[in-house]
Design a protein around this motif. Structure first.
Motif, PDB file in Angstrom:
ATOM      1  N   TYR A   1     -10.586 -29.796   3.345  1.00 34.59           N
ATOM      2  CA  TYR A   1     -10.152 -28.813   2.352  1.00 34.59           C
ATOM      3  C   TYR A   1     -10.829 -29.113   1.016  1.00 34.59           C
ATOM      4  CZ  TYR A   1      -7.201 -26.062  -0.756  1.00 34.59           C
ATOM      5  OH  TYR A   1      -6.761 -25.156  -1.689  1.00 34.59           O
ATOM      6  N   PRO A   2     -11.435 -28.095   0.368  1.00 35.90           N
ATOM      7  CA  PRO A   2     -12.144 -28.338  -0.902  1.00 35.90           C
ATOM      8  C   PRO A   2     -11.191 -28.400  -2.094  1.00 35.90           C
ATOM      9  CG  PRO A   2     -12.381 -26.044  -0.265  1.00 35.90           C
ATOM     10  CD  PRO A   2     -11.589 -26.708   0.834  1.00 35.90           C
TER      11      PRO A   2
ATOM     12  N   TRP B   1     -19.798 -31.514  -5.584  1.00 34.66           N
ATOM     13  CA  TRP B   1     -20.441 -30.587  -4.647  1.00 34.66           C
ATOM     14  C   TRP B   1     -21.437 -29.690  -5.377  1.00 34.66           C
ATOM     15  CZ3 TRP B   1     -20.162 -32.113   0.008  1.00 34.66           C
ATOM     16  CH2 TRP B   1     -18.995 -32.618   0.573  1.00 34.66           C
TER      17      TRP B   1
ATOM     18  N   GLU C   1     -12.441 -36.027  -1.264  1.00 32.13           N
ATOM     19  CA  GLU C   1     -11.624 -35.035  -0.555  1.00 32.13           C
ATOM     20  C   GLU C   1     -10.535 -35.676   0.308  1.00 32.13           C
ATOM     21  OE1 GLU C   1     -11.973 -32.132  -1.482  1.00 32.13           O
ATOM     22  OE2 GLU C   1     -13.964 -31.241  -1.232  1.00 32.13           O
TER      23      GLU C   1
ATOM     24  N   ARG D   1     -18.263 -25.515   0.788  1.00 31.62           N
ATOM     25  CA  ARG D   1     -17.120 -25.801  -0.089  1.00 31.62           C
ATOM     26  C   ARG D   1     -17.141 -24.891  -1.322  1.00 31.62           C
ATOM     27  NH1 ARG D   1     -14.162 -30.695   2.037  1.00 31.62           N
ATOM     28  NH2 ARG D   1     -15.560 -31.354   3.701  1.00 31.62           N
TER      29      ARG D   1
ATOM     30  N   SER E   1     -13.043 -32.209  -6.677  1.00 35.62           N
ATOM     31  CA  SER E   1     -14.271 -32.619  -5.990  1.00 35.62           C
ATOM     32  C   SER E   1     -15.419 -31.643  -6.222  1.00 35.62           C
ATOM     33  CB  SER E   1     -14.022 -32.737  -4.480  1.00 35.62           C
ATOM     34  OG  SER E   1     -12.942 -33.586  -4.203  1.00 35.62           O
ATOM     35  N   LEU E   2     -15.107 -30.460  -6.716  1.00 34.66           N
ATOM     36  CA  LEU E   2     -16.129 -29.418  -6.844  1.00 34.66           C
ATOM     37  C   LEU E   2     -17.298 -29.796  -7.757  1.00 34.66           C
ATOM     38  CD1 LEU E   2     -13.957 -26.183  -6.876  1.00 34.66           C
ATOM     39  CD2 LEU E   2     -15.658 -26.852  -5.174  1.00 34.66           C
TER      40      LEU E   2
ATOM     41  N   HIS F   1     -16.115 -21.414  -0.341  1.00 26.87           N
ATOM     42  CA  HIS F   1     -14.656 -21.407  -0.152  1.00 26.87           C
ATOM     43  C   HIS F   1     -13.948 -21.265  -1.497  1.00 26.87           C
ATOM     44  CE1 HIS F   1     -10.638 -22.707   1.042  1.00 26.87           C
ATOM     45  NE2 HIS F   1     -11.005 -22.616   2.312  1.00 26.87           N
ATOM     46  N   ASP F   2     -14.444 -21.975  -2.490  1.00 24.75           N
ATOM     47  CA  ASP F   2     -13.838 -21.896  -3.825  1.00 24.75           C
ATOM     48  C   ASP F   2     -14.058 -20.518  -4.440  1.00 24.75           C
ATOM     49  OD1 ASP F   2     -12.669 -23.192  -6.288  1.00 24.75           O
ATOM     50  OD2 ASP F   2     -14.651 -22.673  -7.067  1.00 24.75           O
TER      51      ASP F   2
ATOM     52  N   GLU G   1     -23.161 -28.501   3.414  1.00 21.86           N
ATOM     53  CA  GLU G   1     -21.722 -28.761   3.284  1.00 21.86           C
ATOM     54  C   GLU G   1     -21.245 -28.364   1.896  1.00 21.86           C
ATOM     55  OE1 GLU G   1     -18.016 -29.548   4.196  1.00 21.86           O
ATOM     56  OE2 GLU G   1     -19.526 -30.107   5.693  1.00 21.86           O
TER      57      GLU G   1
END
Length: 626
Positions: free
Chosen positions: A381-382, A390, A361, A409, A386-387, A412-413, A405
């Protein structure tokens, strides 16, 4: 007569200074076989020592040896600051180090005493090269010479062996302590070497005690060396484990937040040095850059910003080590992947995935780089790339603290994709779990201090109270933002909300996107206050920003954006107050009064706000106004 008496005097045979031990009186073939077994067992002990201390079975490099490294022993081994594990986090390491060092300290002495000095030389060389302890090998050399000397051939061999370990004791005393630690930890840092001395005496006592009744037949040294080595290996594997050693090597010491390359840096000096370099100047002259220095510098900064979006510096830029974050990023990824591929079943996997995802990130803040020539990074910020990491963390380790965490993220997505109900459900679940974890963590930190307080087990998670608190703030903000109040029933409103959620506030085009959203919404749009708040926070001039925040609060007193505007105003006032020097006491006093007034008003008007507790803490920390 006198001549006859003289001729009959017995001849005195001079004895050599170095004596031969009793074991050499037996069959040479059997003695040699047992000696070779002892060499093998001792060499394995040296290699195992190197493994648990440095992470590699052999690390000796004669060309890189400095004076301090030649004699090193204490702090790097005790605290694990370089490669190994710390005795304060893994107390069983004291016994493991003691067992191995005891073998290294006494076995060569016993070989020299029971056989001869020449037979002890391979053991000394093993300590020098395999265990990578050249300073300790010098002490062993002195001990082995002393053990083979006739003056120290006492009737009590155990006393002679104990006396011959004096150089080792001096070595441990001078170089075995972690002198940079506080006194109580310094005292505990000698525990492995005290244990080593006792283990060495135990090995000597067993070998010499049993040998007294077996007439020192060969085989005892290698047998007890193997037994104590096996005990060290079993203790290490059961109480610490090689997976934990790999965690220390590849993950624990590679927290991206601790890497200096990702800290804030002023690049002005490096930039000036680059532009002053003749080779760079010649290189740039071959391209169509402006000739005027200010314009050229601005153009080059834009090129730096462009190249940094690809995680690299321009080819012409002379990168100092502290700015070489792309190389550091690649190095850390390699370290994490090494652990993940080798220890996929380790309980430390959530931490390694968390660090890897967090590292992916990291991005430079381009605006500040162009305006102030400051290299600063963000990781809140996601990003889409990077998803997958996660998601893996969340799906494979849902009960870990690090997964909280990941949930934030992912939520948020989902909100950015317009899946608000699914995101809200995940946020509520995460908030509940976080409150429980935060409460437990705060209770653990309130433990009373004792004599053994320096021995603290390594944390099971990379999440701290500070990280949990920051995560809680982001969860609350996102939850409030995607609440039903901001979605309404209009599909276009939902689309605008999803678009606003996924805007990256660190991007250079963030203000443009905010303006575009404002053009698409009416005065009664439920998202309008949030957009205006985001625009107000971007204003560089602090006085103008304060005026905009105050106006926004007056216009939207009953909305989340209006409430937060008052809170942000209080934070801005506090920051301006803290930056004031004592030369203008009246202005500083005025800002303190305004800070207290803004935050007090916020806590009184909005007692249920997500920012109220933080506002109260800030008020408690403020000095009383005169």
């Amino acid at each position: 007569m006198d001549n006859e008496q003289i001729g009959k005097r017995p001849k005195v045979v001079s004895k050599s200074f170095m004596a031969v031990g009793p074991t050499l009186h037996y069959s040479h073939e059997n003695v040699l076989k047992c000696w070779l077994l002892a060499v093998v067992a001792f060499s394995v002990s040296c290699l195992f020592w190197s493994k648990i201390v440095t992470g590699s079975f052999w690390t000796f490099d004669l060309h890189s040896l400095s004076f301090s490294e030649f004699w090193r022993l204490g702090q790097p081994i005790i605290t694990g600051v370089s490669r190994g594990v710390s005795i304060f986090e893994y107390p069983w390491q004291i016994l493991v180090l003691g067992l191995l060092m005891g073998i290294l300290a006494i076995v060569p002495v016993l070989i020299s005493q029971l056989m001869s000095f020449s037979y002890s030389l391979p053991f000394i060389l093993a300590v020098f090269f395999l265990a990578d302890l050249p300073g300790f090998a010098i002490c062993l050399l002195v001990s082995c010479v002393a053990a083979a000397c006739r003056p120290l051939r006492f009737r009590s061999r155990i006393i002679a062996a104990a006396l011959c370990t004096a150089p080792q004791l001096l070595y441990w005393g001078f170089f075995g302590g972690a002198w940079k630690l506080e006194p109580i930890k310094l005292g505990f840092s000698y525990a492995p070497w005290i244990c080593a001395w006792l283990v060495g005496l135990a090995i000597a006592g067993l070998v010499l005690g049993i040998g007294h009744y077996t007439r020192y037949r060969p085989g005892l040294v290698w047998a007890f060396t193997s037994i104590f080595l096996l005990l060290a290996i079993v203790t290490f594997e059961i109480r610490i484990g090689f997976d934990e050693l790999d965690y220390q090597l590849y993950v624990a010491k590679n927290d991206p937040e601790q890497a200096v390359e990702f800290h804030e840096h002023d690049i002005t000096e490096a930039f000036d040095r680059t532009l002053a370099d003749p080779a760079v100047e010649k290189y740039l002259a071959g391209f169509f850059y402006p000739t005027e220095s200010i314009q050229r510098r601005a153009e080059l900064k834009r090129e730096i910003q462009t190249q940094l979006t690809y995680d690299r510096w321009p080819s012409w830029f002379i990168v100092p080590p502290e700015l070489n974050f792309p190389a550091k990023k690649r190095e850390l990824f390699e370290q994490y992947d090494s652990f993940i591929s080798r220890r996929s079943q380790s309980p430390r996997m959530p931490i390694s995935l968390y660090y890897k995802a967090l590292l992916s990130e990291y991005r430079p803040v381009y605006n500040i780089l162009g305006q102030e020539e400051i290299l600063r990074f963000y990781n809140d910020y996601p990003h889409r790339d990077s998803l997958p990491i996660w998601h893996r963390l969340y799906e494979q380790f849902p009960e870990s603290s690090e997964s909280l965490e990941a949930r934030c993220r992912i939520a948020h997505d989902w909100a950015g994709r317009g899946e608000f109900e699914q995101a809200e459900k995940l946020l509520v679940e995460t908030q509940n779990k976080l409150r429980e974890r935060l409460k437990l963590l705060e209770e653990d930190q309130t433990q009373s201090e004792t004599f053994f307080s320096p021995f603290r087990p390594l944390a099971d998670s990379a999440m701290t109270v500070f990280k949990f608190t920051e995560l809680q703030r982001r969860l609350n903000q996102l939850h409030n933002l995607i609440s039903s109040e901001n979605r309404a029933d209009d599909p276009d409103t939902g689309k605008r909300l999803a678009r606003f959620v996924m805007l990256n506030p660190h991007n250079t085009d963030f203000p443009w996107h905010l303006d575009e959203l404002l053009k698409q919404m009416g005065d009664k749009d439920p998202l309008r206050d949030n957009i205006l708040l985001a625009k107000a926070k971007l204003i560089a001039d602090e006085q103008l920003r304060a005026e905009k925040l105050a106006q926004l609060h007056r216009d939207f007193q009953n909305t989340e954006g209006g409430m937060q505007a008052l809170y942000e105003l209080g934070l801005l006032k506090r920051r301006r107050w803290s930056q004031q020097n004592d030369s203008n006491l009246e202005q500083k006093k005025k800002l303190l009064v305004e800070t207290r007034a803004a935050l007090t008003s916020f806590t009184e008007k909005y007692p249920a706000s997500i920012f109220t507790e933080q506002a109260k803490k800030i008020l408690e920390d403020l000095p009383a106004a005169d």
